[in-house]
Design a protein around this motif. Structure first.
Motif, PDB file in Angstrom:
ATOM      1  N   GLN A 382       3.218   2.054  -1.648  1.00 34.46           N
ATOM      2  CA  GLN A 382       4.129   1.123  -2.319  1.00 34.46           C
ATOM      3  C   GLN A 382       4.982   1.875  -3.341  1.00 34.46           C
ATOM      4  O   GLN A 382       6.175   1.630  -3.479  1.00 34.46           O
ATOM      5  N   ALA A 383       4.364   2.824  -4.054  1.00 36.16           N
ATOM      6  CA  ALA A 383       5.065   3.576  -5.097  1.00 36.16           C
ATOM      7  C   ALA A 383       6.201   4.421  -4.530  1.00 36.16           C
ATOM      8  O   ALA A 383       7.239   4.590  -5.179  1.00 36.16           O
ATOM      9  N   ILE A 384       6.009   4.963  -3.329  1.00 39.27           N
ATOM     10  CA  ILE A 384       7.025   5.851  -2.768  1.00 39.27           C
ATOM     11  C   ILE A 384       8.017   5.121  -1.865  1.00 39.27           C
ATOM     12  O   ILE A 384       8.862   5.740  -1.225  1.00 39.27           O
ATOM     13  N   GLY A 385       7.913   3.786  -1.806  1.00 38.81           N
ATOM     14  CA  GLY A 385       8.892   2.990  -1.093  1.00 38.81           C
ATOM     15  C   GLY A 385       8.658   2.834   0.390  1.00 38.81           C
ATOM     16  O   GLY A 385       9.556   2.421   1.124  1.00 38.81           O
ATOM     17  N   LYS A 386       7.456   3.151   0.878  1.00 41.62           N
ATOM     18  CA  LYS A 386       7.137   2.961   2.288  1.00 41.62           C
ATOM     19  C   LYS A 386       6.463   1.598   2.457  1.00 41.62           C
ATOM     20  O   LYS A 386       5.243   1.463   2.384  1.00 41.62           O
ATOM     21  N   ALA A 387       7.303   0.586   2.679  1.00 43.85           N
ATOM     22  CA  ALA A 387       6.839  -0.800   2.636  1.00 43.85           C
ATOM     23  C   ALA A 387       5.843  -1.131   3.742  1.00 43.85           C
ATOM     24  O   ALA A 387       4.863  -1.844   3.504  1.00 43.85           O
ATOM     25  N   ILE A 388       6.084  -0.646   4.957  1.00 44.86           N
ATOM     26  CA  ILE A 388       5.221  -1.028   6.079  1.00 44.86           C
ATOM     27  C   ILE A 388       3.807  -0.470   5.925  1.00 44.86           C
ATOM     28  O   ILE A 388       2.825  -1.217   6.033  1.00 44.86           O
ATOM     29  N   PRO A 389       3.626   0.849   5.657  1.00 38.03           N
ATOM     30  CA  PRO A 389       2.256   1.337   5.409  1.00 38.03           C
ATOM     31  C   PRO A 389       1.599   0.644   4.216  1.00 38.03           C
ATOM     32  O   PRO A 389       0.406   0.335   4.260  1.00 38.03           O
ATOM     33  N   ALA A 390       2.387   0.405   3.156  1.00 36.91           N
ATOM     34  CA  ALA A 390       1.833  -0.279   1.976  1.00 36.91           C
ATOM     35  C   ALA A 390       1.339  -1.666   2.336  1.00 36.91           C
ATOM     36  O   ALA A 390       0.246  -2.086   1.931  1.00 36.91           O
ATOM     37  N   LEU A 391       2.127  -2.383   3.133  1.00 36.62           N
ATOM     38  CA  LEU A 391       1.763  -3.738   3.535  1.00 36.62           C
ATOM     39  C   LEU A 391       0.510  -3.738   4.403  1.00 36.62           C
ATOM     40  O   LEU A 391      -0.434  -4.495   4.169  1.00 36.62           O
ATOM     41  N   LEU A 392       0.492  -2.856   5.399  1.00 39.19           N
ATOM     42  CA  LEU A 392      -0.641  -2.820   6.331  1.00 39.19           C
ATOM     43  C   LEU A 392      -1.937  -2.412   5.641  1.00 39.19           C
ATOM     44  O   LEU A 392      -2.995  -3.005   5.888  1.00 39.19           O
ATOM     45  N   LEU A 393      -1.859  -1.412   4.760  1.00 41.49           N
ATOM     46  CA  LEU A 393      -3.073  -0.975   4.066  1.00 41.49           C
ATOM     47  C   LEU A 393      -3.518  -2.003   3.026  1.00 41.49           C
ATOM     48  O   LEU A 393      -4.717  -2.176   2.801  1.00 41.49           O
ATOM     49  N   THR A 394      -2.552  -2.670   2.396  1.00 39.14           N
ATOM     50  CA  THR A 394      -2.891  -3.725   1.433  1.00 39.14           C
ATOM     51  C   THR A 394      -3.627  -4.866   2.118  1.00 39.14           C
ATOM     52  O   THR A 394      -4.569  -5.446   1.568  1.00 39.14           O
ATOM     53  N   LEU A 395      -3.178  -5.187   3.345  1.00 39.93           N
ATOM     54  CA  LEU A 395      -3.783  -6.299   4.083  1.00 39.93           C
ATOM     55  C   LEU A 395      -5.036  -5.892   4.861  1.00 39.93           C
ATOM     56  O   LEU A 395      -5.736  -6.749   5.388  1.00 39.93           O
ATOM     57  N   SER A 396      -5.304  -4.581   4.943  1.00 42.91           N
ATOM     58  CA  SER A 396      -6.398  -4.128   5.809  1.00 42.91           C
ATOM     59  C   SER A 396      -7.741  -4.723   5.421  1.00 42.91           C
ATOM     60  O   SER A 396      -8.498  -5.157   6.292  1.00 42.91           O
ATOM     61  N   ARG A 397      -8.034  -4.762   4.127  1.00 42.20           N
ATOM     62  CA  ARG A 397      -9.355  -5.231   3.715  1.00 42.20           C
ATOM     63  C   ARG A 397      -9.564  -6.702   4.053  1.00 42.20           C
ATOM     64  O   ARG A 397     -10.499  -7.057   4.771  1.00 42.20           O
ATOM     65  N   GLN A 398      -8.679  -7.567   3.537  1.00 42.49           N
ATOM     66  CA  GLN A 398      -8.892  -9.001   3.728  1.00 42.49           C
ATOM     67  C   GLN A 398      -8.366  -9.507   5.058  1.00 42.49           C
ATOM     68  O   GLN A 398      -9.021 -10.293   5.733  1.00 42.49           O
TER      69      GLN A 398
END
Length: 455
Positions: A382-398
């Motif tokens: 998220q910090a480096i502006g890569k929205a798709i990896p940030a989104l997928l990893l953020t959602l991975s747990r729940q």
């Protein structure tokens, strides 16, 4: 001023920077968490354990609507801070006006729908049996105040974008203190029960909203908007939405989790099991505040140095953040393992709840020492502006692990299947995040490519 402040992100020692950035974020999260925690203690002791379950049922709805404000705030704040830094004042003003308009329209529509379908929504979110009536009382009053909460969440992020963290911190403290004081007056003194708890919460939102309005009308704020700024600019709306979507998706997953948990647990163990989860949920919000604070503090450091292509400092910020957050996670883990019974006894005197909650809480927090890697890893993208990896990893747990697990395991293991879903999801999401973070570091942050910046 913003440029001077941001310049230190590329010069000061990483450890010192991380503490400076993490402390204000931790204090803000702590204050909000304490408010929820103490509010639950008051309600549990002054109204009863059913009241805790009733409030937990309402949380997904109010949480999601408030999350809209947070998402719009985070997305717009990014635009505003960059616009102010490049002297594009008109764009900053237009963005702020659009944020207000968008937040108002979306939240009012959702509140109208929420009140229209109140009798269907409450049972759908687990408000069944004895929980229904107190949940309906709380839900109806709190929903009136949720648009103000959304505006507060949005405005708070804009205040930070202006470089005024102290005012943002005060804005978080006001509703927390106000809610606790009003809880005592309306529940304890006037014996208003659930209605008192609901009005205490809604009034606290209004107090926060009043403070934020004062801030933007006072000389403390640079953003003096006019009526024309409220008219939608589609390019600004598009950018705000794309930047805020990761936050909104994360909060939506939390709301879905509450919905599933309340229904599954009610079917397995009735209102008592819903209350057990309500207490554990409050502890999840409260106990992890230092770990979440480090995660928030890590974001600007990683982002700034990535933009400067100072790969060595980016690597060091990742390693330091994971180290600090992991150490704090171990302390949280130890506290929960040793003091679960004492913690539960603070919330309620109900013997069944006191007996069932400690073991469930230990399962839920079992993987706490390793979650820092998952949080920091997803935050990095998220910090480096890569929205798709940030989104997928953020959602991975729940989204990818916990929800399927909690739908499957209880069928074979009963209620214990619900609780073991938490550490399994934590471990799986951490493994996935570790893989992608390590891959990113090896491919993008090679030490040989690091620029020769001083520490």
């Amino acid at each position: 001023m913003a440029k001077i402040n941001s310049a230190i992100l590329g010069k000061e020692p990483i450890g010192k920077l991380l503490i400076q950035q993490a402390l204000p974020a931790s204090v803000g999260i702590l204050v909000m968490s304490l408010n929820i925690l103490v509010d639950t203690i008051f309600v549990g002791n002054w109204i009863g354990s059913i009241a805790i379950a009733a409030i937990n049922v309402v949380l997904p709805v109010s949480f999601f609507i408030a999350a809209l404000g947070m998402a719009i705030g985070i997305g717009g704040a990014s635009i505003i801070s960059r616009a102010l830094g490049s002297n594009k004042d008109e764009k900053a003003l237009k963005t702020f006006g659009n944020q207000i308009s968008l937040t108002l329209i979306l939240t009012i529509v959702l509140v109208v729908l929420g009140l229209t379908f109140v009798n269907s929504l409450i049972p759908a979110f687990g408000g069944k049996g004895a929980i229904f009536e107190p949940a309906k009382v709380y839900y109806t009053v709190v929903l009136y105040g949720v648009p103000f909460l959304a505006l507060c969440m949005m405005g708070n992020n804009v205040i930070r974008a202006e470089g005024k963290p102290k005012f943002a911190m005060i804005a978080m403290i006001i509703p927390s203190v106000g809610n606790l004081v009003l809880d005592y007056i309306l529940i304890k003194v006037f014996d208003m029960g659930m209605l008192g708890a609901a009005w205490a919460t809604t009034t606290s939102y209004l107090l926060c909203f009043g403070y934020i309005v004062w801030f933007f009308l006072s000389k403390n704020s640079e953003l003096k908007i006019k009526w024309s700024h409220f008219l939608f600019d589609w390019s600004i709306l598009k950018e705000t939405s794309s930047l805020g979507f990761v936050t909104l998706a994360r909060q939506a997953a939390v709301s879905v989790t509450y919905l599933l948990m309340n229904n599954i647990l009610f079917d397995l163990g009735g209102a008592a099991s819903v209350t057990v989860y309500a207490i554990i949920g409050r502890m999840l919000m409260f106990a992890l505040f230092p770990v979440l604070g480090v995660t928030q503090g890590f974001l600007p450091i990683a982002g700034y140095n990535y933009g400067a292509k100072n790969w060595e400092r980016v690597r060091k910020s990742i390693n330091t953040a994971i180290l600090y957050a992991s150490m704090l996670g171990v302390l949280v883990f130890a506290g929960i393992m040793f003091f679960s019974e004492n913690i539960v006894a603070i919330f309620t005197s109900n013997p069944q709840i006191i007996e069932e909650t400690p073991s469930a809480m230990r399962w839920v927090f079992a993987a706490t020492p390793i979650i820092a890697l998952q949080l920091i890893g997803s935050a990095y993208f998220q910090a480096i502006g890569k929205a798709i990896p940030a989104l997928l990893l953020t959602l991975s747990r729940q989204g990818f692990f916990f929800i399927p697990l909690v739908l499957i395991l209880p069928k074979y293991f009963g209620e214990i299947g619900v609780w073991i879903s938490f550490p399994i999801a934590d471990v799986l999401s951490t493994i996935v995040t570790a893989y992608f973070l390590n891959r990113e570091i090896r491919l993008k942050l090679k030490p040989s490519q690091a620029l020769n910046y001083s520490e």
